[in-house]
Design a protein around this motif. Sequence first.
Motif, short mmCIF file in Angstrom:
data_model
loop_
_atom_site.label_atom_id
_atom_site.label_comp_id
_atom_site.label_asym_id
_atom_site.label_seq_id
_atom_site.Cartn_x
_atom_site.Cartn_y
_atom_site.Cartn_z
N GLY A 166 -0.89 4.67 -2.68
CA GLY A 166 -0.14 5.70 -2.91
C GLY A 166 0.56 6.46 -1.80
N ARG A 167 0.74 5.81 -0.65
CA ARG A 167 1.49 6.74 0.23
C ARG A 167 2.66 5.82 0.58
NH1 ARG A 167 -1.17 11.19 2.39
NH2 ARG A 167 -3.50 11.32 1.56
N ALA A 168 3.80 6.46 0.91
CA ALA A 168 4.75 5.69 1.59
C ALA A 168 4.29 5.39 3.19
CB ALA A 168 6.03 6.61 1.49
N LEU A 170 7.75 0.22 -0.21
CA LEU A 170 7.40 0.80 -1.70
C LEU A 170 6.72 -0.37 -2.33
CD1 LEU A 170 10.69 2.56 -2.42
CD2 LEU A 170 8.79 3.44 -1.22
N PRO A 171 5.64 0.21 -3.27
CA PRO A 171 5.05 -0.83 -4.23
C PRO A 171 5.96 -1.96 -4.91
CG PRO A 171 4.30 1.35 -4.47
CD PRO A 171 5.55 1.59 -3.69
N ARG A 172 7.33 -1.35 -5.36
CA ARG A 172 7.98 -2.21 -6.18
C ARG A 172 8.64 -3.43 -5.45
NH1 ARG A 172 12.92 -0.37 -4.87
NH2 ARG A 172 13.28 1.87 -4.45
N THR A 224 0.81 -1.30 -0.07
CA THR A 224 -0.15 -0.09 0.02
C THR A 224 0.70 1.36 0.05
OG1 THR A 224 -0.19 -0.02 2.32
CG2 THR A 224 -1.82 -1.18 1.27
N ALA A 225 2.17 1.02 -0.11
CA ALA A 225 3.13 2.36 0.10
C ALA A 225 3.40 2.65 -1.31
CB ALA A 225 4.29 1.90 0.81
#
Length: 325
Positions: A214-216, A302-304, A151-152
């Motif tokens: 979209g949030r870190a 992070l998403p990746r 979710t980051a």
Amino acid sequence: MNDSLFRREYTARFNRVLDHIDHHLAEELRLETLAGLALFSPFHFHRLFLAWQGETLADYIRRRRLEIAGMRLVMQADKPVLTIALDCGFGSGESFARAFRQQFGCSPSAWRKEGYAAQRKSRHGNSKFGQVDRKLDQDIAAGYGDDGGMTAAPSLQRFEETIMSFDRYAISIETLTSVRIAYLRRTGPYGGPGIWELWQRFNQWCGAHGLHGGRAMYGISLDDPTITAPEQCRYDAAVAVDADFTVGGEAAVRELPGGRYALYEFFGLPEECGDMWMTLFREWLPDSGFQLDDRPCFEIYLPRHGFEAETRRFGCQIAIPVRPL
């Protein structure tokens, strides 16, 4: 407001006090100021603090000054002992030396020379440094949504980047800007089910406040478990928020400091992440030309990076605060 919400409100108020103490150790910490931060009467504040924290206000301030001084003696080897003593709120080198020996069983100079890990081992038997100091050992899929997806997303801005290779380590030295975060805090040993339970609760809290997607997100270790007793170590599960975001109850908002960080990409098991922290401290840092700063260490999700539910392997960015030797 039920009992649970009352307790969360108390937690948020006292967390404000503890954060203020850590950021103003060199100053006179007046009772009226601390009680005002907690919105409690100064007349009752000592009793309330003792009941909540399990130690007196004076003992807590003394302990934190000594713990921060212990870290700085090793991390800031270029600073004189007296300067560190004064920066941590001690009036003289003599008073600092007496208090330090009483707390850690050795002089500040011996601590700096031998390293605080060796001192802690001598004081606590055969406890292994690598087992105790798992900075953010997550037996969790920290920061992931119910569908297993991260979710980051990146939030800290990178201004400069230098890739440095040390044998098998590729470290990027980057300057990050500060970021406003909302967080829930846990006090207790790093690693184990307590951190996992905090992240479960925090993910639910984020969903209720529209903070997913979209949030870190960050896992922040506020104490050094080689110095601070495991049951007193603080850990924050955090998410980046906008400047106008406000919270109530147990959650709180603060700034995660920017500056230069050594960043390492990790993917593996939770226990391997804890080992990697120690590997970087032991093998990379001494040859890097940098030393640890006294800002907190943290992990960025992070998403990746991804997460494998079937194997428990996860990715993160290990962020080590550094400054030149």
